[in-house]
Design an enzyme around this catalytic site. Sequence first.
Site, PDB file in Angstrom:
ATOM      1  N   MET A   1       0.912  -1.229   0.006  1.00  0.00           N
ATOM      2  CA  MET A   1      -0.099   0.079  -0.059  1.00  0.00           C
ATOM      3  C   MET A   1       0.888   1.307  -0.001  1.00  0.00           C
ATOM      4  O   MET A   1       0.404   2.190   0.492  1.00  0.00           O
ATOM      5  CB  MET A   1      -0.990   0.032   1.191  1.00  0.00           C
ATOM      6  CG  MET A   1      -2.077  -1.153   1.400  1.00  0.00           C
ATOM      7  SD  MET A   1      -3.201  -1.124  -0.063  1.00  0.00           S
ATOM      8  CE  MET A   1      -4.298  -0.096   0.642  1.00  0.00           C
ATOM      9  N   CYS A  83       5.959  -7.468  -1.064  1.00  0.00           N
ATOM     10  CA  CYS A  83       5.730  -6.375  -2.106  1.00  0.00           C
ATOM     11  C   CYS A  83       6.485  -6.919  -3.269  1.00  0.00           C
ATOM     12  O   CYS A  83       7.731  -7.230  -3.523  1.00  0.00           O
ATOM     13  CB  CYS A  83       6.019  -5.167  -1.650  1.00  0.00           C
ATOM     14  SG  CYS A  83       5.813  -4.025  -2.975  1.00  0.00           S
ATOM     15  N   GLY A 216      -6.698  -4.413   2.645  1.00  0.00           N
ATOM     16  CA  GLY A 216      -6.077  -3.483   1.974  1.00  0.00           C
ATOM     17  C   GLY A 216      -7.079  -2.685   0.974  1.00  0.00           C
ATOM     18  O   GLY A 216      -7.778  -1.727   1.682  1.00  0.00           O
TER      19      GLY A 216
END
Length: 325
Positions: A1, A83, A216
Amino acid sequence: MMDWTDRHCRYFHRLLSRHALLYTEMVNAGAVLHGGTERHLRFDAQEQPVALQLGGCEPGDLARAARLGEAWGYREINLNCGCPSERVQRGAFGASLMKEPALVADCVKAMRDAVQLPVTVKHRVGLGRDESYGFVRDFVGQVAGAGCEVFIVHARNAWLEGLSPKQNREIPPLRYGVVHQLKADFPDLTFAINGGLSSDEALAEQLAQLDGAMIGREAYHNPWWLARWDTLYFGAPPQEVTREEIEETMVDYMAREHARYGTPWPSIARHMLGLRHGLRGARLWRQVWSDHHLKDWPAQTVMERARAAQETAQTKAADEPEPLA
């Protein structure tokens, strides 16, 4: 994010849920140490409880960044091993760290030795097209051996080549069963699941088998969903707050942030554009708050204009004749 759950976003989300644990966007440990500690770690006390998510692969740097996070008042230090972005890969951290569980274990141990806070890890269920369970099982086992007791598992593989970060959230299939198997194999560890959860029913199904869930983008795009969480999952009485009150509180926050730091209101307002998601006239309301031509107007005036636009849309819809059967 990254670039999404900044401190302004978290302040907004905290107005909707008093109990959910909020996470920062991933912050590079090197940036914390060398790129302006206050800029990266500052947050409003109203955001608590909040966890600091770090990116990095150097145990010493991560330990020092974790120590700073503890000093600033964060409640948890989380290491991002999920990520898949190229920028993160170039730094040899994020999902690429899953290739080196021994290094992740060293990073976890260094941070645990440096702070009294819980040190947790967020990761994927695999890399590339390899869907063998043994890979993620061994990763969790080795990292747990370094003292990590909480794992937040994004239930998709990360493809480090050929997919954008957005595609990595959509194309690799969801494999919730892998997370369930991890819980069965490591019953004394805490597992929270992440990925594709967008309804109360989906959450309830996962929470019946696991210890928690991380939400998320659905929470970002449909934030009013959070307003039910304290009652559904934390036993709190229902919130009496309205969308209008949340919006007014955010306008007050915009004024304070501008007075203290010179923060322009659009950099805050962008996080609340989903507040009226699903309501008639929400698109027009959102368009007003997004209009860059109004960026020099007072936020209070923009709010009034946005509400007027939505009310006009609602009135027009109410005046339209019912369709014939």
